[in-house]
Motif scaffolding. Structure first.
Motif, short mmCIF file in Angstrom:
data_model
loop_
_atom_site.label_atom_id
_atom_site.label_comp_id
_atom_site.label_asym_id
_atom_site.label_seq_id
_atom_site.Cartn_x
_atom_site.Cartn_y
_atom_site.Cartn_z
N ALA A 143 0.82 -1.21 0.00
CA ALA A 143 0.00 0.00 0.00
C ALA A 143 0.86 1.26 0.00
O ALA A 143 0.50 2.28 -0.58
N SER B 28 0.40 -9.25 -5.69
CA SER B 28 -0.85 -8.50 -5.51
C SER B 28 -0.91 -7.32 -6.46
O SER B 28 0.08 -6.91 -7.08
N ARG C 283 -3.59 -3.54 -6.96
CA ARG C 283 -4.83 -2.78 -6.74
C ARG C 283 -5.52 -2.69 -8.09
O ARG C 283 -4.92 -2.30 -9.08
N LYS D 149 -9.20 -1.76 -10.37
CA LYS D 149 -10.50 -1.11 -10.51
C LYS D 149 -11.15 -1.67 -11.76
O LYS D 149 -10.56 -1.67 -12.84
N TYR E 249 -10.17 1.59 -6.39
CA TYR E 249 -9.21 0.49 -6.41
C TYR E 249 -9.33 -0.33 -5.13
O TYR E 249 -9.52 0.23 -4.03
N HIS E 250 -9.20 -1.64 -5.26
CA HIS E 250 -9.11 -2.55 -4.12
C HIS E 250 -7.98 -3.54 -4.40
O HIS E 250 -7.72 -3.89 -5.55
N ARG E 251 -7.32 -3.98 -3.33
CA ARG E 251 -6.16 -4.85 -3.49
C ARG E 251 -6.57 -6.32 -3.43
O ARG E 251 -7.31 -6.73 -2.53
N TYR E 252 -6.08 -7.08 -4.38
CA TYR E 252 -6.29 -8.52 -4.46
C TYR E 252 -4.91 -9.18 -4.44
O TYR E 252 -4.01 -8.75 -5.17
N ASP F 236 -8.37 -6.91 -0.27
CA ASP F 236 -7.83 -5.89 0.62
C ASP F 236 -6.96 -6.61 1.66
O ASP F 236 -6.10 -7.39 1.26
N ASP G 122 -2.91 -1.04 -10.54
CA ASP G 122 -1.97 -0.13 -9.89
C ASP G 122 -1.23 -0.91 -8.80
O ASP G 122 -1.72 -1.93 -8.30
N ASP G 123 -0.05 -0.44 -8.41
CA ASP G 123 0.73 -1.05 -7.32
C ASP G 123 0.89 -2.56 -7.51
O ASP G 123 0.65 -3.35 -6.60
#
Length: 328
Positions: free
Chosen positions: A22, A90, A92, A94, A165-168, A182, A237-238
């Protein structure tokens, strides 16, 4: 040569990885895996390569954000430049908004380009839907080409994945696989003797794709991609690669903590998520597996599921088996 994770209590190790992802942070210097800067700091050119889609893949934010899109011409996809044997991966993400029936966005690991008939795979598959219906997320685990033995699970989400955005994330070790949404673990697969080679055990690369899954993705193919809503754009992203790099000449194993990767609080959070959001489970699919697979532990909760493995809708007493949306 073996590479090492910094020895940290396992649950704390995963929390450290998620926090660093993050923040795009660096890790303590111990000469091992966690001593290298977080891969989220890499540009696309440094860590990834485009697979297909020509102009349907676009870079943003100094090459650290990737947009892939689907239109009538083509989808798009990219992959990590290297392969990894175990680690933490992982992004992020959308997802496209509005009408997205038939659209599939995938974030996954595989070695199918190297092992055509005995490939391994770990999947997040995001399945689009008609307007007013939420996207669904499916996870799957394949080992040694066992595509005839699907270990699919499907979930709703407690948020709108198109609005932010959410992290997977996927944690993959020699003994366990954990999927995260997340910072919440949503699924754990523990290696067992009965699974044998069906537990993924060969180096894999990380992939991301968007494509037309009209034949199966929404209500078993009932709803198709409608290209008047195109382009469908998935944003990444990330992107984080925290694994043991491997090559065809060197497949050294990662030395990871052997203890549990979840503390009691995280395990409770996983069970709450599954109780609320699991909508299909292969362990409950009596049509495909009259005798559950060896790793399945089915209890009284099985009454909540139809013979198809789909969860019964609350308040719906008279529904034909299999009437739930199917992605299988």
């Amino acid at each position: 040569m073996a590479c090492r994770f910094l020895y940290t209590p396992a649950a704390a190790l995963v929390a450290l990885l998620l926090q660093a992802a993050a923040a795009s942070a660096t890790f303590p210097a111990d000469g091992g895996l966690l001593s290298r800067p977080a891969a989220a700091a890499l540009s696309f050119e440094e860590g990834y390569t485009q697979l297909f889609g020509d102009s349907n893949l676009r870079l943003h934010g100094d090459g650290k954000r990737v947009h892939i899109s689907l239109d009538e011409r083509t989808g798009a996809g990219f992959a990590s430049q290297g392969a990894y044997l175990h680690g933490f991966f992982s992004a992020r993400i959308k997802l496209p908004s509005d009408y997205a029936a038939g659209v599939v966005v995938a974030f996954y690991m595989t070695n199918g380009d190297v092992y055509e008939k005995t490939h391994d795979e770990l999947d997040f598959e995001f399945l689009g839907n008609v307007r007013g219906k939420e996207w669904r997320v499916q996870t799957n685990v394949y080992g040694d080409g066992s595509t005839s033995v699907g270990r699919e699970e499907r979930y709703g989400l407690p948020f709108d994945p198109t609005q932010d955005y959410h992290r997977y994330a996927i944690l993959w070790t020699n003994r366990t696989i954990v999927f995260y949404v997340d910072e919440t673990p949503i699924r754990e697969v523990v290696r067992s003797e009965a699974m044998g080679l069906q537990f993924p055990s060969k180096p894999m690369s990380l992939y991301a794709t968007i494509w037309d899954g009209s034949s199966w993705a929404t209500s078993g193919g009932r709803y198709k991609v409608d290209y008047k809503y195109a382009p469908y754009v998935a944003e990444f992203d990330d992107l984080l690669l925290r694994g043991c790099a491997s090559s065809s000449s060197s497949t050294g194993a990662c030395e990871l903590p052997e203890e549990d990767y979840m503390d009691s609080g995280e395990r409770s959070a996983m069970e709450r998520f599954r109780a609320r959001h699991l909508t299909y489970g292969y362990c409950y699919d009596r049509a495909r597996y009259p005798a559950p697979l060896s790793e399945c532990r089915v209890g009284a909760e099985a009454a909540m599921y139809l013979p198809s493995g789909d969860r019964r809708r609350r308040g719906k007493r008279h529904r034909r088996a299999g009437a739930e949306d199917s992605a299988i």
